[in-house]
Design an enzyme around this catalytic site. Structure first.
Site, PDB file in Angstrom:
ATOM      1  N   LYS A   1       0.813  -1.216   0.000  1.00  0.00           N
ATOM      2  CA  LYS A   1       0.000   0.000   0.000  1.00  0.00           C
ATOM      3  C   LYS A   1       0.849   1.271   0.000  1.00  0.00           C
ATOM      4  CE  LYS A   1      -0.713   0.341   5.038  1.00  0.00           C
ATOM      5  NZ  LYS A   1      -0.043   1.651   5.236  1.00  0.00           N
ATOM      6  N   ASP A   2       2.141   1.160   0.398  1.00  0.00           N
ATOM      7  CA  ASP A   2       3.017   2.327   0.426  1.00  0.00           C
ATOM      8  C   ASP A   2       3.747   2.559  -0.892  1.00  0.00           C
ATOM      9  OD1 ASP A   2       2.412   2.785   3.113  1.00  0.00           O
ATOM     10  OD2 ASP A   2       4.066   1.529   3.823  1.00  0.00           O
TER      11      ASP A   2
ATOM     12  N   ARG B   1      -7.282   8.891   3.708  1.00  0.00           N
ATOM     13  CA  ARG B   1      -8.416   8.011   3.398  1.00  0.00           C
ATOM     14  C   ARG B   1      -9.190   7.667   4.664  1.00  0.00           C
ATOM     15  NH1 ARG B   1      -9.197   2.937   4.442  1.00  0.00           N
ATOM     16  NH2 ARG B   1      -7.014   2.614   4.961  1.00  0.00           N
ATOM     17  N   ARG B   2      -8.474   7.301   5.725  1.00  0.00           N
ATOM     18  CA  ARG B   2      -9.158   6.933   6.968  1.00  0.00           C
ATOM     19  C   ARG B   2      -9.861   8.128   7.594  1.00  0.00           C
ATOM     20  NH1 ARG B   2      -4.020   3.349   8.969  1.00  0.00           N
ATOM     21  NH2 ARG B   2      -4.548   1.417   7.861  1.00  0.00           N
TER      22      ARG B   2
ATOM     23  N   ARG C   1       1.251   9.978  13.912  1.00  0.00           N
ATOM     24  CA  ARG C   1       2.242   9.255  13.146  1.00  0.00           C
ATOM     25  C   ARG C   1       2.996   8.341  14.096  1.00  0.00           C
ATOM     26  NH1 ARG C   1       6.144  12.357  10.029  1.00  0.00           N
ATOM     27  NH2 ARG C   1       6.545  10.244   9.270  1.00  0.00           N
TER      28      ARG C   1
ATOM     29  N   ARG D   1       1.268   4.248  18.445  1.00  0.00           N
ATOM     30  CA  ARG D   1      -0.101   4.723  18.207  1.00  0.00           C
ATOM     31  C   ARG D   1      -1.080   4.102  19.195  1.00  0.00           C
ATOM     32  NH1 ARG D   1      -0.844   5.400  11.641  1.00  0.00           N
ATOM     33  NH2 ARG D   1       1.333   5.868  11.162  1.00  0.00           N
TER      34      ARG D   1
ATOM     35  N   CYS E   1      -0.877   7.560  -1.814  1.00  0.00           N
ATOM     36  CA  CYS E   1      -1.212   7.416  -0.395  1.00  0.00           C
ATOM     37  C   CYS E   1      -1.704   8.712   0.217  1.00  0.00           C
ATOM     38  CB  CYS E   1      -0.007   6.879   0.387  1.00  0.00           C
ATOM     39  SG  CYS E   1       1.363   8.041   0.502  1.00  0.00           S
TER      40      CYS E   1
END
Length: 309
Positions: free
Chosen positions: A86-87, A132-133, A150, A156, A242
Site C-alpha cells: 500500500k506504500d 483516506r481513513r 504518526r 499509536r 497514499c
C-alpha cells in the site's frame, strides 16, 4: 559458494516481520542462498515533525515510504525490496519490476482500537494519519474529532491507553504481524470502509532481468496478485497515491474477481462508490472499469479539490 541475495526494507519492527513472513517459505526452497537484510530509512521514517501523512507524501512525491528503497535497488545496493504494497506508488522506478504478489495476503481490513464506532461519544478523539481513513471516518461519524498521528504501531496504540485519544484506526495486517490482535475492538466492514489499495499485501520489487528476478520468479500467488493488481489499476486510473482518500477492496468469490471502491472528500461530506466483477485473468480491466464508474460520479472533482487544498 552459494548465492547471496540482499533484501532491503524499512527499519521498523513491522518491516522486519514482513521480511520474515516473506522469507519463511523460501529458506528451505533456496537452501543454497544466503539472504542478508539491509535497513533503508525513508523520508516518512525520518521526518517526525511533519504533522500529517498527506504533507509527507506531497514533499516526497507521494512515495514517502518507498523512494529511498527504490533508489537503493536501482543503485544495486540491494537485490530485493520487501514493501508494504500500500506504500508503493503504482508506477515503480524505471528498470525495476514487481514480482507476483506473495500469498497468503494478510487481512486487508482496517480496525478500530480503543473503542467501537458504536461506543464512541460525540466529539471523541480518534487518531489516524491517513487521509483516506480521516475521510471515511467522517463520512460515517461526522461528529468525531479526528486527530493526525504518526509513528509505529505500538506508539499509536499507546495513545489510547494513556488517555490522549479515545481510539485509533490501524491496519489489521500490521497488528496481526506484530502479534497485537487482542488490541482490536472492531474490524471495520470493507464494504463501507474499503482499505488502501494493496493493504495487507507485500510488494516484492527487483531489478528487471536481474539474477534475483530470475531466481524468485515463481514465488508469488496468482490469486492474491490478481486482487491487488485490480486495486492498483483502479488507483492508477484515478491518478491517486497514499495522500488521497481512495479505498479499494478486491477479492475472489465464486470463481470471479470482485472489486469495490470509494473516493471520499477529506471532510467526509461527499463520497462516491462503485463495484464490479470480472474474469480473474483480467484484473486491470476490472480496475479501470470500476475507476471509470467513480469518475462518472464525480471522483475527479473530489480528488482535484484535495490536491489543490
Amino acid at each position: 559458494m552459494g548465492d547471496v541475495v540482499r533484501i532491503g526494507s524499512r527499519a521498523s519492527r513491522l518491516a522486519r516481520a514482513q521480511v520474515g513472513e516473506w522469507l519463511a517459505p523460501l529458506v528451505d526452497r533456496y537452501s543454497h542462498v544466503t539472504f542478508k537484510r539491509e535497513i533503508i530509512l525513508e523520508g516518512g521514517d525520518q521526518d517526525r515533525v511533519t504533522p500529517t501523512l498527506a504533507e509527507v507524501a506531497r514533499t516526497a512525491g507521494g512515495s514517502a515510504f518507498s523512494s529511498n528503497q527504490e533508489a537503493a535497488l536501482v543503485r544495486r545496493q540491494v537485490d530485493v525490496i520487501v514493501h508494504s504494497l500500500k506504500d508503493l506508488p503504482t508506477t515503480v522506478s524505471e528498470g525495476t519490476t514487481l514480482l507476483t504478489t506473495p500469498g497468503p495476503r494478510e487481512d486487508p481490513r482496517d480496525v478500530l482500537c480503543g473503542a467501537t464506532l458504536a461506543t464512541l461519544r460525540e466529539g471523541a478523539r480518534v487518531g489516524t494519519g491517513a487521509p483516506r481513513r480521516v475521510a471515511q471516518l467522517l463520512a460515517l461519524c461526522p461528529d468525531l474529532d479526528v486527530v493526525p498521528i504518526r509513528g509505529n504501531v505500538p506508539g499509536r496504540l499507546a495513545k489510547t491507553t494513556k488517555g490522549s485519544l479515545d481510539a485509533v484506526v490501524l491496519a489489521a495486517a500490521g497488528l496481526n504481524r506484530l502479534g497485537l490482535t487482542p488490541e482490536v475492538h472492531e474490524v471495520l466492514d470493507p464494504a463501507v470502509f474499503p482499505p488502501s489499495p494493496g493493504q495487507g499485501a507485500l510488494g516484492i520489487q527487483v531489478r528487471t532481468g536481474s539474477h534475483a528476478a530470475r531466481l524468485l520468479a515463481e514465488t508469488g500467488d496468482a490469486r492474491v496478485d490478481g486482487c491487488v493488481r485490480a486495486e492498483r489499476a483502479l488507483l492508477a486510473e484515478l491518478h491517486g497515491g497514499c495522500s488521497v482518500p481512495v479505498g479499494a477492496w478486491g477479492r475472489l468469490e465464486d470463481g470471479r474477481l470482485h472489486l469495490s471502491a470509494a473516493v471520499t472528500s477529506v471532510d467526509g461530506a461527499t463520497q462516491v462508490t462503485a463495484a464490479g466483477s470480472g474474469p480473474v485473468d483480467e484484473p486491470e480491466k476490472l480496475g479501470y472499469t470500476v475507476a471509470g464508474e467513480l469518475l462518472a460520479q464525480g471522483a475527479a472533482e473530489i480528488l482535484a479539490g484535495i490536491r489543490t487544498s
